[in-house]
Design a protein around this motif. Structure first.
Motif, PDB file in Angstrom:
ATOM      1  N   CYS A 380       0.897  -1.407   0.267  1.00 53.98           N
ATOM      2  CA  CYS A 380      -0.076   0.228   0.426  1.00 53.98           C
ATOM      3  C   CYS A 380       1.089   0.928   0.040  1.00 53.98           C
ATOM      4  N   PRO A 381       1.234   2.269  -1.300  1.00 55.42           N
ATOM      5  CA  PRO A 381       1.597   3.508  -1.205  1.00 55.42           C
ATOM      6  C   PRO A 381       1.071   4.423  -0.115  1.00 55.42           C
ATOM      7  N   MET A 382      -0.131   4.107   0.569  1.00 52.82           N
ATOM      8  CA  MET A 382      -0.127   5.073   0.959  1.00 52.82           C
ATOM      9  C   MET A 382       0.141   5.033   2.893  1.00 52.82           C
ATOM     10  N   LEU A 384      -1.097   2.125   4.251  1.00 56.40           N
ATOM     11  CA  LEU A 384      -2.036   1.644   5.509  1.00 56.40           C
ATOM     12  C   LEU A 384      -2.126   0.388   5.872  1.00 56.40           C
ATOM     13  N   PRO A 386      -4.790  -2.319   4.589  1.00 57.69           N
ATOM     14  CA  PRO A 386      -5.990  -2.071   3.622  1.00 57.69           C
ATOM     15  C   PRO A 386      -6.746  -3.519   4.458  1.00 57.69           C
ATOM     16  N   CYS A 409      -7.004   6.381   1.133  1.00 60.91           N
ATOM     17  CA  CYS A 409      -7.174   6.022   0.526  1.00 60.91           C
ATOM     18  C   CYS A 409      -6.964   6.176  -0.436  1.00 60.91           C
ATOM     19  N   ARG A 410      -5.986   5.599  -2.044  1.00 54.15           N
ATOM     20  CA  ARG A 410      -6.048   6.286  -2.770  1.00 54.15           C
ATOM     21  C   ARG A 410      -7.105   5.515  -4.109  1.00 54.15           C
ATOM     22  N   GLU A 411      -7.328   4.675  -3.944  1.00 54.68           N
ATOM     23  CA  GLU A 411      -7.874   3.461  -4.633  1.00 54.68           C
ATOM     24  C   GLU A 411      -6.675   2.811  -5.458  1.00 54.68           C
ATOM     25  N   CYS A 412      -5.795   3.042  -5.684  1.00 55.88           N
ATOM     26  CA  CYS A 412      -5.265   2.479  -6.854  1.00 55.88           C
ATOM     27  C   CYS A 412      -5.907   0.928  -7.172  1.00 55.88           C
ATOM     28  N   GLY A 413      -5.512   0.348  -5.944  1.00 53.23           N
ATOM     29  CA  GLY A 413      -5.904  -0.970  -6.545  1.00 53.23           C
ATOM     30  C   GLY A 413      -4.519  -1.972  -6.162  1.00 53.23           C
ATOM     31  N   CYS A 414      -3.126  -1.607  -5.773  1.00 56.73           N
ATOM     32  CA  CYS A 414      -2.806  -2.377  -5.114  1.00 56.73           C
ATOM     33  C   CYS A 414      -2.481  -3.382  -4.343  1.00 56.73           C
ATOM     34  N   CYS A 415      -3.504  -3.371  -3.434  1.00 54.59           N
ATOM     35  CA  CYS A 415      -4.023  -4.336  -2.311  1.00 54.59           C
ATOM     36  C   CYS A 415      -4.979  -5.225  -2.794  1.00 54.59           C
ATOM     37  N   VAL A 426     -10.548  -3.381  -2.986  1.00 57.58           N
ATOM     38  CA  VAL A 426     -10.669  -1.226  -2.998  1.00 57.58           C
ATOM     39  C   VAL A 426     -12.349  -1.173  -3.298  1.00 57.58           C
ATOM     40  N   MET A 429     -13.416  -0.359   0.072  1.00 56.98           N
ATOM     41  CA  MET A 429     -12.901   0.982   0.497  1.00 56.98           C
ATOM     42  C   MET A 429     -13.558   2.064  -0.725  1.00 56.98           C
TER      43      MET A 429
HETATM   44  S1  SF4 Z   1      -6.392   1.101  -2.911  1.00 59.84           S
HETATM   45 FE1  SF4 Z   1      -5.196  -0.265  -1.053  1.00 59.84          FE
HETATM   46  S2  SF4 Z   1      -3.335  -0.115  -1.937  1.00 59.84           S
HETATM   47 FE2  SF4 Z   1      -3.975   1.527  -2.840  1.00 59.84          FE
HETATM   48  S3  SF4 Z   1      -4.085   2.860  -1.310  1.00 59.84           S
HETATM   49 FE3  SF4 Z   1      -5.655   2.377  -0.860  1.00 59.84          FE
HETATM   50  S4  SF4 Z   1      -5.936   0.577   0.180  1.00 59.84           S
HETATM   51 FE4  SF4 Z   1      -3.832   1.012  -0.547  1.00 59.84          FE
END
Ligand code: SF4
Ligand code: SF4
Length: 443
Positions: A380-382, A384, A386, A409-415, A426, A429
């Motif tokens: 998670c780049p933030m 967090l 998740p 959360c940036r909703e980037c989808g990495c998690c 996501v 989130m």
């Molecule tokens: S989508 Fe997942 S990985 Fe991306 S910022 Fe939000 S919690 Fe972190």
């Protein structure tokens, strides 16, 4: 000039997910026989409808007037007759009024030679008014009206105007292709933005591993004489996220709940700067955009220049139909996009891609319980947790989820991408955020 750098957490995509679609030249899509033009294609309040059934509209005519403090103008993408005004659902599940236009009559712009408008003597206020009038919004995803983003109060100094050339989601390549084919125009758009914002530095952040993109932009920067620093970024997701690119390029942290401007940065992507070029130098409203149609289920993936309001079904035809029925259709990229269930849904200003994915591509497997493996935390780049936030949302403990950083959360989808238990992190989130947002509105 070249610096390789990256923020600490995120994901590297495997080789098989690095589709070289930026090598596909932009093709003009057919003009739709019926256009469905939503009045909400931007952050904020829907535009106020200015037409009614039976009205004749011209190509580029204003049909929706910006209303409220955050809103944007909407223009007719084609000449024709208004058939009806009806409610439609956009991919995010948001309802919007839409103007349905039957194609007919003469084109005012199509096929005509563009005249370059002498903009250099326009004041900042006049440039902002033109950008607002032509309906320019940030095409990177948030769709915030650009004239508002660029209306920086005198008390705030812009340290850096950043051209965000990191289109790092798999499949998407509209911005990359624009940088190859329209580099001088994008740099002109950046000159306009720089005249408005008066930044101390102009920076282009561009990812490695995209042959042709760097060379085209470097040539355009050099021949423009504009002092733009080019910084090369590792191909690492989500490099293109505003908070991450600020961290990478300026080594500054955007505060929780804050904006890049809070640390002196304004960021625009190539599509937005190209729209500014068209708005100011060609006096052209946003009536079309470049997008990528891709995925294993579509016969011929393409980068297309498409009129706003074109139904997605027309793009399927434009790309030769399906090789097999898609398991999932996604608007925008696979990491941050939204599922689509209706092929009549139109292209809007925010449609950077449409993906027709097979079951092999979405690795459809059954969801299981959390394995407590910690992979979602690692990526998670933030910073967090998740998995924990998802559990809190699942148990309707929204206040605790918020305390744990849900709104960061940036909703980037990495998690979700790394989760071996296939937990829809996501989506969780998004549900949590909309619940917290609604609660805030109600209280
Ligand atoms: S989508 Fe997942 S990985 Fe991306 S910022 Fe939000 S919690 Fe972190
Ligand atoms: S990655 Fe998935 S399985 Fe692993 S801890 Fe996070 S939510 Fe649980």
């Amino acid at each position: 000039m070249s610096i390789f750098t990256a923020f600490p957490k995120g994901v590297f995509f495997p080789r098989e997910m690095k589709f070289p679609y930026w090598e596909k030249p932009i093709e003009n899509s057919s003009v739709p026989v019926v256009s469905i033009v939503p009045l909400l294609q931007h952050a904020g309040v829907p535009a106020e409808c200015l037409v009614q059934p039976g009205d004749t509209v011209r190509e580029g005519m204003l049909i929706g007037r910006s209303s409220g403090s955050v809103s944007a103008q909407v223009h007719s993408p084609v000449p024709g007759t208004v058939r009806e005004i009806r409610d439609i659902y956009l991919p995010r599940g948001v309802k919007s009024s839409a103007v349905v236009i039957d194609l007919g009559g003469e084109f005012d712009r199509l096929g005509k030679k563009n005249r370059i408008y002498p903009w250099e003597n326009l004041s900042k206020a006049e440039l902002l008014a033109t950008i607002a009038d032509k309906g320019v919004v940030g095409l990177g995803g948030v769709l915030y009206p650009t004239h508002l983003k660029y209306s920086v109060s005198k008390s705030r100094k812009v340290e850096a105007l950043i051209l965000n050339g990191a289109e790092s989601e798999p499949y998407l390549s509209a911005d990359l292709r624009l940088m190859i084919e329209k580099a001088p125009e994008i740099i002109e758009g950046m000159r306009v933005a720089a005249k408005i914002l008066e930044p101390r530095r102009l920076i282009l952040g561009i990812e490695t591993g995209k042959p042709g993109v760097f060379e085209a932009m470097k040539r355009a920067v050099e021949s423009s004489g504009v002092p733009i620093e080019i910084i090369i970024l590792k191909s690492f997701y989500p490099q293109g996220d505003e908070k991450q690119i600020v961290k990478t390029l300026l080594d500054r942290e955007v505060p929780s709940g804050g904006q890049p401007l809070d640390v002196g940065a304004v960021i625009s992507n190539p599509g937005t700067l190209f729209s500014i070029y068209e708005a100011v130098l060609l006096q052209k409203p946003v009536i079309e955009r470049v997008l990528t149609v891709a995925g294993g289920a579509i016969r011929t993936p393409k980068n297309l220049k498409v009129r706003i309001g074109t139904p997605i079904s027309a793009l399927v035809e434009e790309c030769g139909g399906f090789l097999e029925l898609p398991e999932k259709i996604v608007i925008r990229g696979p990491m941050m996009g939204y599922s689509l269930y209706d092929l009549d849904t139109p292209v809007t200003k925010g449609t950077s891609g449409v993906l027709f994915l097979t079951s092999r591509e979405i690795k459809s497997s059954r969801r299981s319980n959390c394995l407590n493996c910690g992979r979602c935390i690692e990526c998670c780049p933030m910073g967090l947790d998740p998995g924990r936030i998802f559990k809190l949302i699942d148990h309707s403990e929204f206040d605790d989820a918020k305390k744990d950083g849900l709104m960061d959360c940036r909703e980037c989808g990495c998690c979700g991408y790394t989760c071996p238990a296939r937990i829809p992190l996501v989506q969780g989130m998004r549900v949590g955020k909309s619940f917290v947002g609604n609660k805030k509105v109600r209280s």
